[in-house]
Design a protein around this motif. Sequence first.
Motif, PDB file in Angstrom:
ATOM      1  N   LYS A   1       1.907   4.187  20.513  1.00  0.00           N
ATOM      2  CA  LYS A   1       1.147   5.381  20.128  1.00  0.00           C
ATOM      3  C   LYS A   1       0.489   6.005  21.364  1.00  0.00           C
ATOM      4  N   VAL A   2       0.673   7.322  21.524  1.00  0.00           N
ATOM      5  CA  VAL A   2       0.141   7.993  22.712  1.00  0.00           C
ATOM      6  C   VAL A   2      -1.376   8.171  22.602  1.00  0.00           C
ATOM      7  N   LEU A   3      -2.084   7.787  23.666  1.00  0.00           N
ATOM      8  CA  LEU A   3      -3.534   7.952  23.728  1.00  0.00           C
ATOM      9  C   LEU A   3      -3.868   9.076  24.700  1.00  0.00           C
ATOM     10  N   THR A   4      -4.933   9.797  24.425  1.00  0.00           N
ATOM     11  CA  THR A   4      -5.336  10.875  25.319  1.00  0.00           C
ATOM     12  C   THR A   4      -6.560  10.467  26.123  1.00  0.00           C
ATOM     13  N   LEU A   5      -6.357  10.346  27.423  1.00  0.00           N
ATOM     14  CA  LEU A   5      -7.437   9.937  28.325  1.00  0.00           C
ATOM     15  C   LEU A   5      -7.745  11.041  29.325  1.00  0.00           C
ATOM     16  N   GLY A   6      -9.012  11.164  29.681  1.00  0.00           N
ATOM     17  CA  GLY A   6      -9.393  12.074  30.767  1.00  0.00           C
ATOM     18  C   GLY A   6      -8.919  11.505  32.091  1.00  0.00           C
ATOM     19  N   PRO A   7      -8.884  12.330  33.155  1.00  0.00           N
ATOM     20  CA  PRO A   7      -8.366  11.868  34.448  1.00  0.00           C
ATOM     21  C   PRO A   7      -9.132  10.677  35.031  1.00  0.00           C
ATOM     22  N   THR A   8     -10.439  10.652  34.884  1.00  0.00           N
ATOM     23  CA  THR A   8     -11.212   9.525  35.431  1.00  0.00           C
ATOM     24  C   THR A   8     -10.944   8.262  34.642  1.00  0.00           C
ATOM     25  N   GLU A   9     -10.884   8.387  33.297  1.00  0.00           N
ATOM     26  CA  GLU A   9     -10.594   7.217  32.466  1.00  0.00           C
ATOM     27  C   GLU A   9      -9.197   6.684  32.775  1.00  0.00           C
ATOM     28  N   PHE A  10      -8.272   7.598  33.056  1.00  0.00           N
ATOM     29  CA  PHE A  10      -6.900   7.182  33.398  1.00  0.00           C
ATOM     30  C   PHE A  10      -6.907   6.359  34.687  1.00  0.00           C
ATOM     31  N   ARG A  11      -7.589   6.853  35.716  1.00  0.00           N
ATOM     32  CA  ARG A  11      -7.637   6.130  37.006  1.00  0.00           C
ATOM     33  C   ARG A  11      -8.354   4.788  36.863  1.00  0.00           C
ATOM     34  N   LEU A  12      -9.429   4.812  36.060  1.00  0.00           N
ATOM     35  CA  LEU A  12     -10.194   3.591  35.831  1.00  0.00           C
ATOM     36  C   LEU A  12      -9.325   2.537  35.131  1.00  0.00           C
ATOM     37  N   LEU A  13      -8.627   2.954  34.083  1.00  0.00           N
ATOM     38  CA  LEU A  13      -7.759   2.017  33.353  1.00  0.00           C
ATOM     39  C   LEU A  13      -6.614   1.537  34.253  1.00  0.00           C
ATOM     40  N   HIS A  14      -6.081   2.441  35.068  1.00  0.00           N
ATOM     41  CA  HIS A  14      -5.001   2.072  35.986  1.00  0.00           C
ATOM     42  C   HIS A  14      -5.477   0.987  36.953  1.00  0.00           C
ATOM     43  N   PHE A  15      -6.645   1.185  37.533  1.00  0.00           N
ATOM     44  CA  PHE A  15      -7.155   0.178  38.467  1.00  0.00           C
ATOM     45  C   PHE A  15      -7.401  -1.150  37.736  1.00  0.00           C
ATOM     46  N   LEU A  16      -8.029  -1.095  36.576  1.00  0.00           N
ATOM     47  CA  LEU A  16      -8.338  -2.336  35.836  1.00  0.00           C
ATOM     48  C   LEU A  16      -7.062  -3.074  35.437  1.00  0.00           C
ATOM     49  N   MET A  17      -6.044  -2.310  34.979  1.00  0.00           N
ATOM     50  CA  MET A  17      -4.797  -2.957  34.528  1.00  0.00           C
ATOM     51  C   MET A  17      -3.996  -3.550  35.688  1.00  0.00           C
ATOM     52  N   THR A  18      -4.126  -2.949  36.880  1.00  0.00           N
ATOM     53  CA  THR A  18      -3.401  -3.508  38.028  1.00  0.00           C
ATOM     54  C   THR A  18      -4.192  -4.634  38.704  1.00  0.00           C
ATOM     55  N   HIS A  19      -5.436  -4.839  38.286  1.00  0.00           N
ATOM     56  CA  HIS A  19      -6.251  -5.952  38.810  1.00  0.00           C
ATOM     57  C   HIS A  19      -6.900  -6.689  37.642  1.00  0.00           C
ATOM     58  N   PRO A  20      -6.056  -7.243  36.738  1.00  0.00           N
ATOM     59  CA  PRO A  20      -6.602  -7.833  35.525  1.00  0.00           C
ATOM     60  C   PRO A  20      -7.252  -9.201  35.760  1.00  0.00           C
ATOM     61  N   GLU A  21      -8.020  -9.635  34.781  1.00  0.00           N
ATOM     62  CA  GLU A  21      -8.642 -10.968  34.764  1.00  0.00           C
ATOM     63  C   GLU A  21      -9.614 -11.175  35.923  1.00  0.00           C
ATOM     64  N   ARG A  22     -10.027 -10.097  36.579  1.00  0.00           N
ATOM     65  CA  ARG A  22     -10.993 -10.222  37.662  1.00  0.00           C
ATOM     66  C   ARG A  22     -12.195  -9.364  37.333  1.00  0.00           C
ATOM     67  N   VAL A  23     -13.362  -9.819  37.725  1.00  0.00           N
ATOM     68  CA  VAL A  23     -14.563  -9.032  37.467  1.00  0.00           C
ATOM     69  C   VAL A  23     -14.781  -8.063  38.620  1.00  0.00           C
ATOM     70  N   HIS A  24     -15.005  -6.784  38.259  1.00  0.00           N
ATOM     71  CA  HIS A  24     -15.273  -5.772  39.277  1.00  0.00           C
ATOM     72  C   HIS A  24     -16.690  -5.251  39.069  1.00  0.00           C
ATOM     73  N   SER A  25     -17.484  -5.276  40.127  1.00  0.00           N
ATOM     74  CA  SER A  25     -18.841  -4.746  40.004  1.00  0.00           C
ATOM     75  C   SER A  25     -18.770  -3.219  39.924  1.00  0.00           C
ATOM     76  N   ARG A  26     -19.863  -2.610  39.502  1.00  0.00           N
ATOM     77  CA  ARG A  26     -19.897  -1.139  39.439  1.00  0.00           C
ATOM     78  C   ARG A  26     -19.667  -0.537  40.823  1.00  0.00           C
ATOM     79  N   ALA A  27     -20.258  -1.152  41.843  1.00  0.00           N
ATOM     80  CA  ALA A  27     -20.090  -0.642  43.214  1.00  0.00           C
ATOM     81  C   ALA A  27     -18.627  -0.716  43.638  1.00  0.00           C
ATOM     82  N   GLN A  28     -17.954  -1.804  43.283  1.00  0.00           N
ATOM     83  CA  GLN A  28     -16.532  -1.939  43.622  1.00  0.00           C
ATOM     84  C   GLN A  28     -15.701  -0.886  42.898  1.00  0.00           C
ATOM     85  N   LEU A  29     -16.016  -0.653  41.624  1.00  0.00           N
ATOM     86  CA  LEU A  29     -15.258   0.353  40.872  1.00  0.00           C
ATOM     87  C   LEU A  29     -15.489   1.752  41.447  1.00  0.00           C
ATOM     88  N   LEU A  30     -16.710   2.034  41.876  1.00  0.00           N
ATOM     89  CA  LEU A  30     -16.972   3.342  42.506  1.00  0.00           C
ATOM     90  C   LEU A  30     -16.137   3.484  43.763  1.00  0.00           C
TER      91      LEU A  30
END
Length: 236
Positions: free
Chosen positions: A151-180
Amino acid sequence: MPANILLVEDEPAIQELIAANLNRAGHHVVRAADAESAQRIVREALPDLILLDWMLPGASGIEFARRLRADERTRAIPIIMLTARGEEQDKVTGLETGADDYITKPFSPRELVARIKAVLRRRAPQTTEDAVELGGLRLDPGTHRVTAEGKVLTLGPTEFRLLHFLMTHPERVHSRAQLLDQVWGDHVFVEERTVDVHIRRLRSVLEPDGFDALVQTVRGSGYRFSTQTPQVPAAR
Ligand code: CA
């Protein structure tokens, strides 16, 4: 997705040639002619990869690479060393310092672009066009589409980049500073609570299909994408 590449090279003609080729390959290039100005650039925003000349005026490329590897924030930046030296011992020194690859001048632009692609695929998969599938979600950077079990989901550009980064670095904790640093490319002027706002938006898109549980809050530390259910105290 284009990668942000920091090119540290003191010879103007070589700098120009490499930058032109990287731009043609679709990357964004920021240039520095010595380690000190490169350091200032990195302090502002983390590049996805650094192309680093060995022989620089002032601190050498090797010294700069050591500094980057010694700092928690910059430790994981992929580095490709550029050098006129072809000695085996120099190559060993370069790789021991933590360089991911090593290219001897003169090299063909095509070889350089191919080496960059290989290092990015290995070390910074969020900058490639490779589709990622995990936990029932599929994210395709090529078509900019996210699906949840088809099912197609509609994400904003920032949410897309955020999900992309999280999915390519799974099972690891990222601090807010690291995500920024990684997703916004700016840990200086963007407030940390911005991350919370976009995590909330991302979860609200995933929630109707029950995929929001993949984006987990790790109290006091940050966020993690995990296909494993968080530990809950056992019921007695
Ligand atoms: Ca040089």
